[in-house]
Design an enzyme around this catalytic site. Structure first.
Site, short mmCIF file in Angstrom:
data_model
loop_
_atom_site.label_atom_id
_atom_site.label_comp_id
_atom_site.label_asym_id
_atom_site.label_seq_id
_atom_site.Cartn_x
_atom_site.Cartn_y
_atom_site.Cartn_z
CG ASP A 14 -0.26 -0.12 2.55
OD1 ASP A 14 0.86 -0.68 2.61
OD2 ASP A 14 -0.82 0.35 3.56
CG HIS A 245 6.35 -0.44 10.42
ND1 HIS A 245 6.31 -0.84 11.73
CD2 HIS A 245 5.98 0.87 10.43
CE1 HIS A 245 5.93 0.16 12.50
NE2 HIS A 245 5.73 1.22 11.72
C1 BDR Z 1 2.23 -0.86 8.62
O1 BDR Z 1 1.13 0.00 8.30
C2 BDR Z 1 1.47 0.87 7.24
O2 BDR Z 1 1.22 2.18 7.61
C3 BDR Z 1 2.93 0.70 6.99
O3 BDR Z 1 3.24 0.85 5.62
C4 BDR Z 1 3.23 -0.68 7.50
O4 BDR Z 1 2.99 -1.65 6.50
C5 BDR Z 1 2.75 -0.50 9.98
O5 BDR Z 1 1.77 -0.66 10.96
CA CA Z 2 2.69 -0.92 4.17
#
Ligand code: BDR
Ligand code: CA
Length: 335
Positions: A14, A245
């Protein structure tokens, strides 16, 4: 000298600043051969995420990689509008990239995943760094999918750590708990990369400066985007830095870094409408006995990393070849 074996990968994302880092990490890794990318609504809509992905691929010199549009809405309910306070209104920290010439390929992301799994039976590896809607849709399209893919690595959830959307829920799972429940219940080799490990491996300002100083437009653009991301994470950490992340999930998937503590346990997803909605309930009762084997468990939950991730990430991203197009390709519009 031995060359690392390259595996076909499907990336579901995303895009998103940290998704952009994960994509760049895969492209720079000889262990990964990205055969297709699907987008899903999360940080931004699936359509905006797809444009960002196409633009990044062109900047990286990989415009040939097919990108398919995935689900706009989760399995239940509607897309909530994204996270502009974290990723900017355009999803990539208000950095403007040259618009890609390539278009989306026909068909959905779920259809692309199923097709790739059949083209590479037993070999395809999935990296999912957004809400799991497309993966759940692919499982519904072809229940044989778990048998066809080699493994799936998911950035999402929280085991011992608090959530980042609610007290207990992490964003990717919270944005489509029903999809996450279906994906985590499927019979495949799954690695979950939760907030426990992504919030404790942080990129500092000095690392960002190294990316900005790189001689390729991709790490430069990522350094620009991270300026926006760092401003959000200042409210979490009290200094200019950020969690890592999605690139950490990418690095674990390709074996660039390894886990020090990663028990294989059962994981349920709370799909109720109460305060626990979106929680990943990991059965970690084996904590005091070094996690003895749990019959029937199949989800490897990464709790601690072996080594320091940030220097590795910077080194891999700096390995994009030198380019003279850097100055014209990226226009930073960060306020
Ligand atoms: C996850 O949520 C999204 O905002 C980031 O891209 C990551 O995949 C972190 O909680
Ligand atoms: Ca993400």
């Amino acid at each position: 000298m031995t060359t690392p074996t390259s595996h076909p990968f499907y990336l579901d994302c995303d895009t998103g600043i940290d998704d952009a880092l994960a994509l760049a990490y895969l492209l720079a890794s000889p262990q990964a051969d990205v055969r297709g990318i699907g987008t899903v609504s999360g940080n931004v809509s699936a359509a905006v995420g797809a444009r960002n992905t196409l633009d990044l691929l062109q900047l990286a010199g990989h415009a040939h990689i097919p990108v398919a549009l995935g689900a706009h809405d989760p399995l239940v309910g509607s897309f909530h509008g994204g996270a502009p306070h974290v990723h900017g209104t355009n999803g990539i920290g208000e950095v403007s990239l040259e618009a890609a010439d390539a278009e989306l390929v026909p068909g959905t992301a779920a259809e692309m995943l199923v097709r790739l799994a059949h083209e590479h039976p037993g070999q395809l590896r999935i990296l999912a760094v957004g809400p799991l809607t497309n993966i759940a849709e692919a499982l519904r399209l072809d229940p044989e999918l778990p048998r066809l893919v080699q493994d799936i690595t998911i950035m999402g959830g929280a085991a011992f750590a608090p959530g980042n959307i609610t007290a207990v829920a992490e964003a990717n799972i919270a944005n489509d708990p029903e999809a996450a429940a279906e994906v985590l219940a499927a019979d495949w080799d799954v690695t979950l990369v939760p907030l426990d490990v992504t919030m404790s491996n942080v990129l500092e300002e000095s690392h960002r400066q190294e990316l900005l100083a790189a001689r390729h437009p991709v790490p430069q653009a990522l350094g620009d985007m991270l300026g926006y991301y760092f401003r959000f994470y200042e409210s979490q950490f009290g200094r200019a830095c950020s969690a890592m992340h999605d690139p950490l999930a990418a690095a674990l998937a390709v074996g660039g870094v390894s886990a020090a503590v990663a028990p294989v346990v059962t994981v349920d997803v709370d799909t109720t409408d109460g305060p626990g909605r979106g929680q990943t309930i990991c059965d970690l009762r084996g904590l005091y006995m070094d996690y003895p084997e749990q019959p029937g468990a199949r989800c490897r939950v990464v709790l601690e990393l072996d080594g320091d991730f940030a220097p590795h990430l910077v080194e891999v991203l700096q390995s994009f070849p030198e380019s003279t197009t850097a100055a014209v390709a990226v226009g930073a519009a960060v306020a």
